[in-house]
Each structure stands twice: as C-alpha cells, then as structure tokens.
Enzyme design. Structure first.
Site, mmCIF file in Angstrom:
data_model
loop_
_atom_site.group_PDB
_atom_site.id
_atom_site.type_symbol
_atom_site.label_atom_id
_atom_site.label_comp_id
_atom_site.label_asym_id
_atom_site.label_seq_id
_atom_site.Cartn_x
_atom_site.Cartn_y
_atom_site.Cartn_z
ATOM 1 N N GLU A 34 0.988 4.158 -2.831
ATOM 2 C CA GLU A 34 0.702 5.567 -2.538
ATOM 3 C C GLU A 34 1.907 6.463 -2.797
ATOM 4 O O GLU A 34 1.752 7.606 -3.255
ATOM 5 C CB GLU A 34 0.218 5.715 -1.092
ATOM 6 C CG GLU A 34 -1.046 4.935 -0.749
ATOM 7 C CD GLU A 34 -2.245 5.295 -1.627
ATOM 8 O OE1 GLU A 34 -2.217 6.348 -2.288
ATOM 9 O OE2 GLU A 34 -3.210 4.519 -1.639
ATOM 10 N N ALA A 49 -9.465 -1.796 -18.764
ATOM 11 C CA ALA A 49 -10.800 -1.232 -18.569
ATOM 12 C C ALA A 49 -10.999 -0.640 -17.190
ATOM 13 O O ALA A 49 -11.699 0.351 -17.023
ATOM 14 C CB ALA A 49 -11.858 -2.305 -18.828
ATOM 15 N N THR A 57 0.841 -1.200 0.000
ATOM 16 C CA THR A 57 0.000 0.000 0.000
ATOM 17 C C THR A 57 0.876 1.250 0.000
ATOM 18 O O THR A 57 0.614 2.210 -0.733
ATOM 19 C CB THR A 57 -0.944 0.003 1.207
ATOM 20 O OG1 THR A 57 -1.801 -1.132 1.129
ATOM 21 C CG2 THR A 57 -1.787 1.265 1.247
ATOM 22 N N ASP A 93 -3.045 6.224 -18.158
ATOM 23 C CA ASP A 93 -2.170 6.602 -17.038
ATOM 24 C C ASP A 93 -0.985 7.416 -17.515
ATOM 25 O O ASP A 93 -0.042 7.659 -16.758
ATOM 26 C CB ASP A 93 -1.714 5.365 -16.271
ATOM 27 C CG ASP A 93 -0.858 4.417 -17.107
ATOM 28 O OD1 ASP A 93 -0.740 4.634 -18.328
ATOM 29 O OD2 ASP A 93 -0.310 3.455 -16.543
ATOM 30 N N TRP A 107 -5.120 1.955 -14.860
ATOM 31 C CA TRP A 107 -6.238 1.872 -15.815
ATOM 32 C C TRP A 107 -6.718 3.238 -16.294
ATOM 33 O O TRP A 107 -7.584 3.328 -17.141
ATOM 34 C CB TRP A 107 -7.404 1.091 -15.203
ATOM 35 C CG TRP A 107 -8.004 1.725 -13.997
ATOM 36 C CD1 TRP A 107 -9.061 2.602 -13.965
ATOM 37 C CD2 TRP A 107 -7.582 1.568 -12.655
ATOM 38 N NE1 TRP A 107 -9.313 2.995 -12.677
ATOM 39 C CE2 TRP A 107 -8.422 2.360 -11.840
ATOM 40 C CE3 TRP A 107 -6.577 0.825 -12.029
ATOM 41 C CZ2 TRP A 107 -8.283 2.440 -10.455
ATOM 42 C CZ3 TRP A 107 -6.453 0.900 -10.657
ATOM 43 C CH2 TRP A 107 -7.287 1.691 -9.884
#
Length: 706
Positions: free
Chosen positions: A235, A266, A231, A257, A246
């Site tokens: 971040e 998608a 995580t 992106d 995506w």
C-alpha cells in the site's frame, strides 16, 4: 503451487481476488486491495485530482525516459503516525506489533529483506533500493512529544474503502498534516479487504494508507498468509505512485503499470506461484510475481524493480517532495563514539534489527575485525549515548521501544548485566538520552519527558539518584534534545532549544541548579538544529547551531561573559545539510565536521588564533554520506571521523597530525549493514521554521560564505 491467474481483470474489477480455494478444500484467503476503487472515485468526484494526476504522470514519464534525475542525496526518512481505530480490545494492537511493521518497511524499501534471495536469477539484476526509511514520529503537529501512535475507540464494527476511518466525525481518527507525516490507519476492514491507499495528488484530508489489523506487522493479530508486513509495503508502494504490476485496465494483456522493466502480465497472481509463471507471451521468464505490487502471499512478495524506484524518485521530487526537505535536517548530534585512552576508540551502531552493535580499535587492530561487529542485544529506539569516566570503562544508554531508558556498562572485564542484557532506568522519554561525567564513578543523564520538560538522573558511585527508575524534573518547555557537558568537578552545563527556537541554558555549580531548579537563561537565536556544545578547558564553553539559513553559528562562554553577547552569534558560513560534530583535542582548539548539500564531509578548525581555512570557509573531506559525521579525539593533534556510506557500511578517516588518512578525500570501510533510521527518530523534533524549509539544496553542494 500454481496460482489462479484471475480473469484478466484490472482497473475494471478485482479479477481473481475473491475468496475461494481448490475444489473440495477450505477457502484460501487472497489479497484484496481497494486502492483502485479510491482512485476511480476521486477521478469521478474531484476535477483537481484529474489535473494533479496528469502532472504527476508527466513527471514520472520524464524520469522513465532519463529526462529528469533525482535531486535528493541519500536516504529519505519518512515520519509515520499510526492511527489505531479499534472496536474490540483485540483490534487495539500493541506497540510491538506496530514497531514490527516499521521494521519490515525499513528492510523492504532498502533491499535488505532476508527473503530477497528468493528472486529468480532472471530478475536479480532488476532488484532496487528505494533509499527510503520510516520511523514513528517523535513530535506531534503541535510540537509535543509523541510515540507516533494514536488510539481511538469506535462504535463502527468494520470499515470499507470509503475513507470513513480517516475522520473522527465518521467514527475514525483525523489525520495529521499529510505533507509532514505518512498517516497509516489500522482498523477492522470488511469484505476481505486487506488495505488501500490514496495515490499522490488527492485531497490532503484523506491522504495516507489504511490496513486491516490482521494484515499489519508480524506479531499480535497478524494472520497468515498476510503476517509478514507486506500489505503495508504494497500500500505504501501505491502512496509512492506505484500501480499494480499487471496494469489494472481490465483488458487482460493490454494494461501497463507504466514501468518498463516489469513484464506485462494478464492479471494478479495469488498464493505462491512457481517460477516461471507465463502469461501475455512474456516467456521465458514470465510474470514478476514476486514483486511487492502483485497480489501474492506475504512470503512470496520480496522486491521492487529499478523502474519502480524511478517512479518513487519522481514522486519524491514532485508530490511528496516535502518529505525530502523535512528529512534533510533531522539529525541528532552526539554520542555513539568515545575514546577512553590513547589510541583507543569504541564505536556503537544499530543494525537493521534495531539491536546495538560494537567494535573497537585497540591501538593495533579493529576488534572483532575490520568489518565485523559484536552484538550487544536490545531493541533500540535511539542511537547509543556513551560516556566514559575512566580507562577501560564505558557506560552506554539507549531508549527502548517502550521509550524507557536502558543502560549497560563495560567494567574492563565484561559487559554488565550481560553481553546482551540491559538495566532498566525507567521514564517515558521524549528525546534520546544525553550523558556526561565529571569524575570517576559519576554519571549524569538527561532526557526530555512526555511533557517536553527536562529530566535528570545521576549515578553517584553507589546508587542511581533520585532512584533507579525515578527522575528529577528540571523544568522548561523544550523543543530539542538536550546537550550536556562537564568542564570540571561537580560542574554541568545543559542546553536546549525552546519552543521559540531560541537557545536556553542552565548549570549545576556543585550546590544548586542555576538560575534555579526549573528556570533557564535565554541565549537568543532562531535555531534550525539542536545545539552542539564542547568544552576545551575549565569555565570554557563553545556552542554551535544551524540558523534558519542553514549557516553554522557559534557562541562561547569565556569564563566571564557570553561572546559575542548573551543573545548574539558569530556566523561561520556554509550551507549545511547536517548539525555539526565538534571535538577538541587541546586547549583553545576546536574541529568541526558536517555534511554539505552534496553529502560530502566538510571541516573547519579554530587553532587558537583564527578559523581555518577562514571564518566562513570549509575544507572538503570527500565522501557520499548517508548520515552526519561523528568525530572523536584520543590525543593531541589526532582526529577520527566516522560516517555511514550510501551502502550503509561504516567508513572512517583520521588526521594523524600531519595528513588525512587514507587521503584527504578517501575513506576506510569498516563494513556492516547499519541502520540510518535512528539518525532521524528524534532529531530536530520541532517543525523547522518556514525559512529553513524553503532552503533548497544546490547542485554545487556546500557553499562557504565570503
């Protein structure tokens, strides 16, 4: 397992990111990131953010098109402060959990995470090293020592993505200056939110990353499937201006992106998809779901792409450029290489696991082999400091993750207390240790305390004084790690920078500390690096520092007086990117090595009569180095120099009395995958004077001054 693809939602929604699981089964946690919520809020409330974002994206596009190339050389070291904001005791996570997260970041951003082997063959050629490493800050904004962790108890039971955790006034903790520290807040986030970041270009008062405590690090309160530290990797990717893979535009296959080498997809992938997972007609390889910027479980996200690293480079040349200029001079002088006899070298390095590793040249070959290392265990917060008081004797000192001092010794037969164990010597240390020996079975060790004063302990051949875990206070308010040298029996000279960046000195004369136990002699200067000191004979000292103009400066004690004066310095030229490594192989002989701004090694020498090649000139020894050089001499007219390459392997060259080997600019590889992080942990711990920060590297590298 085939994941839920979501509904094609991007910036307009959290498609597929709620809680849910297979019909009839328990809910399965899924990743939820609030970065785009913050982004939209800033776009609607801060007109200056819109302007800043346009400029940042224009720079990123120039990098993508090859119109701009990164200006920095080598690895950028990012100082981190972790603000633990806790409501219950469980949320007040331990230091070990925080360190585990830093360790994960240093693997993930350097392409060294073991699970990178999961990348499918179709994408392996796109895996990239961001050349960024992280360390818990050793100095607070006011210059005082710190562990890089703040702890704040709050009445708030959980926070959202509204930035309230980033201010003491709203139940959180205030940030440290965002141009000098990566601020990470760890707290209880509500609504299933794992974390969020602020893209570069936003307000400094809220710049940083927020992560829920149960998705932070790999130990303690970290919970599967978000218990591998990814995580924070995700971040901090946003903090470096990376978008979700995506595209986040809510139109299914119409988003981007802004990275050419990540396939269009998608929406977010969750869980652990099977390869290939196709969407948006992106066959045959499908989505790059194993990318850190997707929404898969921690054990599935394992890579950044080359195009994403281009955006990181653009960010570090643009809105995060202050971390490049702050990173460059954070170098420790001193101690992980030693020689205790002719044709003998012992080298101590840190691995990416923060353990200590050792190899030795025994006069015939490298042991255990040219490219292998012996593990000595430990989890080290500092580079090793090594002293030898006799043949076949080594004493090694490091800081542990608890900032206490630890020691081990080679007694000629075995490592004591064992090959991987360490003796604890106590302390709460604010600098790496410095050690010296003035005679057989004698050791003197110096550290800064948490109060920035100098502390000392000694082994007298029988016991540690004042006790195994106590320290003698030597006073001072110190702005750098100490430098210590012994030039004769029962004689020690210690140097530090003061908070005014001037040099200060004290000495043990065999009877007492001079000028007193807690006082210091001022030696002037406005120094931008910790001092480096060497002695080539009795009652002789040579001291070197960088000035705020990045030039090398020198002064010497000749047995009677300081030269050129007690507070003046001799300029030795150069535009230096590291503190010097200095060695003496005989009376009236000095050899100096440092990095130039082109990351090559440069050398100059005092031959007893003059500086060679000139007072301000330098000899280039080549290389593209990721850390400052370390030099040692085991005999007359013999020099051995070691650096880390940009591949994190160790490299070596030697002067044999006639020529440089393997060549003037060539280097011998000694292998390894070594950490450069610890070069930065506690080096130059005070903020540099603004004049030093304003110095920019040039494309022509090292400059001698005529």
């Amino acid at each position: 397992m085939s994941p839920t693809m979501g509904n094609g939602a991007g910036k307009g929604g959290q498609g597929g990111m709620g809680r849910g699981g297979p019909q009839g089964g328990p809910p399965k946690p899924q990743r939820k990131c609030g970065t785009m919520d913050v982004h939209r809020r800033l776009l609607s409330t801060h007109p200056e953010y819109i302007k800043a974002r346009a400029s940042i994206e224009n720079l990123a596009l120039a990098f993508q098109r090859g119109q701009r190339k990164k200006e920095r050389q080598g690895v950028v070291h990012i100082p981190v402060v972790v603000h633990v904001v806790w409501n219950t005791a469980q949320q007040n996570i331990p230091d070990a959990q925080i360190q585990s997260q830093v360790d994960v970041l240093n693997l993930d951003f350097r392409q060294r995470n073991p699970d990178i082997s999961q990348v499918p063959a179709a994408f392996q050629g796109l895996v990239a090293d961001a050349e960024v490493e992280f360390f818990l800050a050793s100095r607070a904004p006011d210059g005082s020592p710190t562990q890089g962790i703040t702890r704040t108890q709050t009445n708030t039971t959980s926070f959202q993505s509204d930035d309230r955790v980033k201010s003491q006034a709203t139940g959180g903790a205030d940030p440290w200056p965002a141009d000098r520290y990566l601020n990470i807040w760890v707290c209880q986030l509500g609504g299933g939110l794992l974390g969020y970041a602020q893209f570069p270009g936003g307000p400094a008062a809220t710049d940083g990353v927020v992560i829920t405590h149960s998705a932070f690090g790999t130990t303690g309160t970290a919970e599967a499937p978000f218990n591998l530290g990814r995580t924070a990797t995700h971040e901090i990717g946003h903090w470096f201006n990376l978008f979700h893979i995506w595209g986040d535009d809510g139109t299914g296959c119409g988003g981007s992106d802004e990275v050419p080498d990540t396939p269009n997809q998608a929406g977010p992938n969750t869980g652990v998809p099977n390869f290939p997972h196709l969407s948006c007609n992106n066959g045959p390889n499908g989505d790059m779901f194993m990318n850190y910027m997707d929404y898969v479980d921690d054990n599935c996200m394992v890579m950044f792409s080359l195009g994403q690293v281009d955006r990181v480079d653009a960010c570090l040349d643009g809105p995060r450029q202050s971390f490049v200029t702050e990173s460059a001079p954070r170098i420790i002088p001193g101690g992980p290489i030693v020689s205790w006899g002719a044709d003998r070298l012992d080298i101590f390095v840190q691995g990416m696991d923060s353990a200590l590793y050792h190899k030795a040249w025994d006069g015939t070959a490298w042991r255990p082999s040219v490219t292998d290392y012996e593990s000595l265990g430990g989890r080290c917060k500092s580079l090793a400091e090594v002293a030898s008081w006799g043949p076949d004797r080594l004493d090694v000192f490091v800081l542990g993750m608890d900032s206490a001092l630890y020691h081990k010794a080679w007694d000629g037969t075995a490592w004591w207390p064992s090959p991987t164990d360490w003796e604890g010597l106590g302390g709460l240390c604010g600098s790496p240790p410095r050690a010296c020996s003035w005679g057989p079975d004698r050791l003197d060790v110096f550290v800064l305390g948490a109060d920035s004063a100098l502390y000392h302990k000694a082994w007298d051949g029988t016991a540690w004084r004042p006790s195994p875990t106590d320290w003698e206070g030597l006073g001072g308010l110190c702005g750098s790690p100490p430098a210590a040298v012994c030039w004769g029996r029962d004689r020690i000279d210690v140097f530090v920078l003061g908070m005014d960046s001037a040099l200060y000195h004290k000495a043990w004369d065999g009877t007492a500390w001079w000028p007193s136990l807690t006082d210091w002699e001022g030696l002037g200067g406005l120094c931008a690096s910790p001092p480096t000191v060497v002695s080539w004979g009795p009652d002789r000292l040579d001291v070197f520092v960088l000035g705020t103009d990045s030039v090398l400066y020198h002064k010497a004690w000749d047995g009677t007086a300081w030269w050129p004066s007690p507070t003046d310095w001799e300029s030795l030229g150069g535009l230096c990117a590291s503190a010097p490594s200095v060695v003496s192989w005989g009376p009236d002989r000095l050899d100096i090595f440092m990095l130039g701004t082109d990351s090559a090694v440069y050398h100059k020498a005092w031959d007893g009569h003059a500086w060679w090649p000139s007072v301000t000139g330098w000899e280039s020894l080549g290389g593209l180095c990721a850390c400052p050089p370390r030099a040692v001499s085991w005999g007359p007219d013999r020099l051995d120099v070691f650096v880390l390459g940009t591949d994190s392997a160790l490299y070596h060259k030697a002067w044999d009395g006639t020529a440089w080997w393997p060549s003037v600019t060539g280097w011998e590889s000694l292998g390894g995958t070594l950490s450069t992080l610890r070069e930065a942990v506690m080096a130059a711990p005070l903020p540099l004077p603004q004049a030093a920060r304003d110095i920019q590297p040039t494309s022509t590298g090292f400059h001698g001054r005529a």
